[in-house]
Write an enzyme that holds these catalytic residues in place. Structure first.
Site, PDB file in Angstrom:
ATOM      1  CB  CYS B 139     -10.510  -6.460  -4.916  1.00 18.75           C
ATOM      2  SG  CYS B 139     -11.928  -6.094  -3.665  1.00 18.75           S
ATOM      3  CG  ASN B 204      -9.528  -2.293  -1.748  1.00 18.97           C
ATOM      4  OD1 ASN B 204      -9.755  -3.318  -1.165  1.00 18.97           O
ATOM      5  ND2 ASN B 204     -10.287  -1.949  -3.025  1.00 18.97           N
ATOM      6  CB  CYS B 382      15.964  10.651  28.908  1.00 18.23           C
ATOM      7  SG  CYS B 382      14.285  10.763  28.071  1.00 18.23           S
TER       8      CYS B 382
END
Lengths: 455, 438
Positions: B139, B204, B382
């Site tokens: 946290c 987290n 490209c």
């Protein structure tokens, strides 16, 4: 239900008094802020966007939609007004389904275009409700320009000229400005007196004076205008209505659709406006749809549009045709008027002849049918009334019965420009086309007025 | 039908979908509802030590960012660990576990970083019958200011130390939850591994400010005009989480360490991707907070259908399958050549590929050909960068087509080599081994 519903003849009050407001409410209710955000998010912000190419006024549509999406509706409104100062009305009346929305890549991809018209209305509504003026007059040039006709072309021209610092006097024959925005167009597309609100918004820039009750050829004359003003812009519109060319069309109850719509738009009490029980509309354009749908909304029991060619030939867009069908209007094709049937001078029906294409040409088949009708509307096109020009100055060159103009709106007379429906330009007869014509003519006028070292 | 029963460090659950430790798992009421909806397990909202419970702000706890139509893409929160008394939570956990013996129930724990605190709480948790514990070292807000949560998770030595205590004082499997607010996720993972953790779970939440109110100039969420960084989660963080899972899965030091994948998992597909990169199961929070618990039904059915379609019988057939394909840039094959191709039947001519390429890349897509609006790749320009594919609004319209060996690359004029060759041996690489001059 009221008794009026099944009354024969052309009578008023067919519906219960409260019904009219409901019937003539906004056709497309405005998007609220969240709906606008969601819809704006659907725009792909195309490169060299097809919608922008399709817009007669070349509004930068991807940009204004992105501005809405980012919570900047005022910026969006300015992007619109930069190209089209009547963007509010165009958002309501443009046949977007045949213009920007027809070529929207999401229409191509999935048959669901971004609702460009609705988004344009959202942004312009935000700005107009705040009376947010985005343009300031340039320093006065001392030049005076006469604009004849306060319709979309005239107003667009007047506004652009005013931004450049020219003084503009608009001569308008009718008591109100706005042209067809005020006197034409179905009422459910321009609710809450929007046309007048827009006139006020456009003229809010200042230095535009509108003189009402001043008709060209009657109260004012072209020669006098060219003498008194540095430039003249003619946005006269189309005053003439094409005849049915059917036997007996002088009977009472054979009416001009444009006039009827005008009366409807000006009516303070729609319940007092008479309409037939069985209405037949002759024509295949937007006016035919507008008069047919509004007759139905006024309580006519049967309304039938008769068009002499097929569905695919109608000038009215597919959306408009579907709208009419949804409102209960029947559309019949391959029928042309032959004879108006009347009793005691009043219409009781119309005899129509079937038509077909023979060798590529439209021809009657000889077979006929009869439709009962107590009102017949002529909606087969309007024509330019050159009478207003006669004797009022050196003859303007006409082309195809309308004023001949070049790519920037110049007529055959020096210092006289023209735009909108009264001209022969390549543009469609649409509000948005007239705005483009007026705006472009104003640019041309400004170039001429400032290139002689006088400003 | 595919068998999606999950065995994660010995903890069994009927499916690999657990609810992460968060508001949805704060009390028996929610957890009972989650199990009824079909969730395979829950990690109970983080327990703190005995004593006066933590307090939360009384204003907004969440901030968010949205996509089109207000679809929630990222959520941030400044809520702390459970603010209910420890005993209440423990009693409820025990009851729920008794009611749902086939489901996984994990206790998330965060207590001060000293041995006594951990030693004190572990037996209490064990007594509930919980299947395991998850150490909340993640946290990033509030508790970290008190030396807990990510304040521990950001110091590998502390991680190792606490894990060691836990392994010493409980028989329950230990899952160490890692914070992404570090520079190299492998370091805390290695520390947890060294401490003897049974597994890691990640990520987290990420330090974040979701937006700034331009009227009040307060960050969001605003508590009376002030804001604090909160933990960011939801679909927006998934790519970050995938990378961190893969980093741990392919790190030789932690390879094989069980991983519980967390971070923006919203659909079965997200879950499958996490497992393919090495996660043994997944934990979900934001998706449930956005749509409710019912989404697990879609996840279960979707995962099974995909596995059936592909012939994967069990989760073990999926877990880690993509891990070997994650490598370092220097090992990518520089002789692999692909070119964008636009399917003209699908092209809706929005022109986004053109303007993206023209303005910001390699000027390799036309906008007009013979006076007609037409978008086509110029193969000689490209470089195969894939930007056009990513900005195209039509799925499958632009594809990257590999050139076969021997075909001439129009851009370089050279034939495509069939030989794998990477940067480590490239002549432009000053570190590459030099071929001796003759």
């Amino acid at each position: 239900m009221t008794d009026g519903l099944y009354k024969d003849g052309i009578v008023s009050g067919r519906l219960a008094p409260g019904q009219y407001a409901e019937n003539f409410a906004d056709l497309h209710p405005p998007l609220d802020a969240h709906e606008a955000l969601v819809e704006a998010d659907r725009c792909y912000f195309c490169y060299d966007a097809p919608c922008m190419q399709a817009c007669p006024t070349s509004i930068d549509i991807p940009l204004f939609i992105r501005e809405i999406a980012t919570g900047n509706p005022l910026g969006a409104a300015k992007t619109i007004f930069d190209q089209n100062i009547l963007g509010g009305m165009c958002a309501r009346v443009c046949p977007t389904e045949t213009l920007c929305e027809e070529v929207c890549v999401r229409e191509v991809a999935e048959g669901k275009p971004v609702k460009i018209g609705q988004l344009q209305r959202y942004a312009t509504d935000v700005a107009m409700k705040q009376n947010r003026q985005f343009y300031e007059r340039a320093a006065p040039t001392g030049m005076k320009v006469a604009v004849v006709g306060a319709g979309p072309a005239g107003l667009a021209a007047a506004h652009r000229l005013a931004t450049y610092g020219h003084d503009v006097v608009v001569f308008e024959a009718r008591p109100k400005a706005g042209g067809l925005n005020e006197y034409g167009i179905a009422a459910y597309k321009s609710t809450d007196d929007f046309a007048q609100a827009e006139v006020d918004y456009v003229t809010g820039i200042g230095s535009i004076r509108i003189e009402h009750g001043r008709a060209l050829g009657r109260d004012i004359h072209l020669a006098d205008l060219t003498a008194a003003y540095d430039a003249v812009f003619l946005g006269l519109g189309l005053a003439g209505v094409n005849a049915l060319r059917a036997e007996g069309e002088d009977a009472a109850g054979v009416d001009n659709a444009v006039e009827f719509i005008s009366e409807l738009r000006q009516a303070s009490d729609l319940g007092a406006l008479p309409v037939g029980r069985r209405v037949v509309v002759i024509g295949g354009g937007m006016t035919a749809i507008d008069v047919a749908v509004q007759s139905k909304l006024l309580g006519a029991e049967e309304v039938t549009i008769c068009y002499r060619r097929g569905k695919e030939h109608m000038n009215a867009s597919a959306f408009e045709q579907e709208l009419a069908a949804a409102k209960g209007v029947a559309i019949r094709h391959w029928l042309q008027p032959k004879r108006v049937v009347s009793e005691g001078g009043k219409v009781t029906g119309i005899e129509l002849e079937y038509t077909a294409l023979r060798d590529g040409r439209l021809a009657g088949t000889g077979e006929t049918m009869l439709l009962a009708a107590d009102q017949v509307f002529k909606a087969i096109g309007q024509s330019f009334d050159a009478g207003a020009l006669n004797g009022s100055g050196p003859a303007l060159r006409l082309d195809g019965g309308r004023i001949a103009v070049d790519g920037e709106g110049r007529t055959s007379m020096t210092r006289v420009w023209a735009g909108g429906d009264c001209t022969n330009d390549d543009r469609e007869d649409l509000t948005v086309s007239s705005v483009a014509a007026g705006r472009d003519a104003a640019e041309s006028i400004h170039r001429v007025l400032t290139s002689n070292g006088r400003a | 039908m595919a068998d999606i029963r999950n065995n994660f460090v010995g903890i069994k659950s009927p499916n690999p979908f657990w609810l992460a430790s968060a508001p949805p798992t704060d009390k028996a009421y929610n957890v009972e509802r989650a199990f009824k909806a079909g969730w395979g397990g829950v990690v109970w909202k983080t327990l703190g030590e005995e004593g006066p419970p933590v307090v939360n702000v009384n204003g907004p706890r969440y901030g968010a960012i949205w996509g089109a139509d207000r679809r929630l893409l990222g959520l941030n929160n400044i809520e702390l660990i459970t603010d209910r008394p420890l005993q209440v939570n423990l009693q409820e956990m025990k009851q729920v576990k008794m009611n749902w013996p086939d489901r996984a129930l994990i206790a998330s724990i965060m207590v001060p970083c000293n041995e006594e605190s951990w030693k004190a709480i572990l037996p209490l948790v064990e007594e509930t019958g919980a299947d395991g514990i998850e150490l909340n070292f993640g946290c990033p807000h509030g508790m970290s200011e008190r030396g807990m949560g990510s304040a521990v998770g950001q110091v590998p030595e502390y991680i190792e130390m606490v894990v060691r205590w836990c392994k010493q004082y409980t028989r329950m499997p230990v899952i160490t939850k890692l914070t992404p607010n570090i520079t190299d996720i492998r370091r805390p993972a290695r520390a947890a591994h060294a401490g003897g953790t049974d597994a890691v779970s990640l990520i987290n939440t990420i330090n974040s400010i979701t937006s700034v109110d331009l009227d009040s100039f307060s960050p969001e969420p605003s508590i009376g005009g002030k804001g604090s960084h909160g933990g960011y989660c939801g679909p927006a963080v998934k790519p970050i989480a995938l990378n961190m899972v893969a980093e741990i899965a392919r790190d030789p030091e932690t390879h094989g360490l069980p991983i519980s994948g967390i971070g923006g998992i919203t659909t079965w597909r997200d879950a499958a991707e996490f497992m393919a990169l090495g996660a043994g199961n997944v934990q979900v929070c934001t998706a449930a907070m956005t749509y409710g618990f019912k989404i697990v039904q879609e996840m279960i059915a979707g995962l099974k259908n995909w596995m059936d379609e592909k012939g994967h019988a069990t989760l073990d057939d999926v877990i880690g399958r993509a891990t070997p394909n994650v490598t370092d840039w220097k090992f990518l094959n520089l002789n692999y050549v692909a070119k964008a191709r636009i399917n003209q039947d699908l092209c809706i001519k929005c022109g986004r590929c053109h303007i993206a390429c023209e303005d910001t890349s390699h000027q390799a897509i036309t906008s007009m050909v013979d006076g007609v609006r037409h978008f086509e790749v110029m193969e000689d320009e490209c470089v195969g960068c894939n930007l056009c594919v990513n900005v195209c609004p039509v799925q499958g319209c632009i594809t990257m087509e590999p050139l076969a060996a021997g075909v001439i690359d129009q851009r370089t004029g050279q034939p495509v080599s069939p030989v794998y060759a990477n940067w480590t041996t490239h002549p432009n690489n000053p570190m590459a081994p030099k071929v001796a001059a003759e």
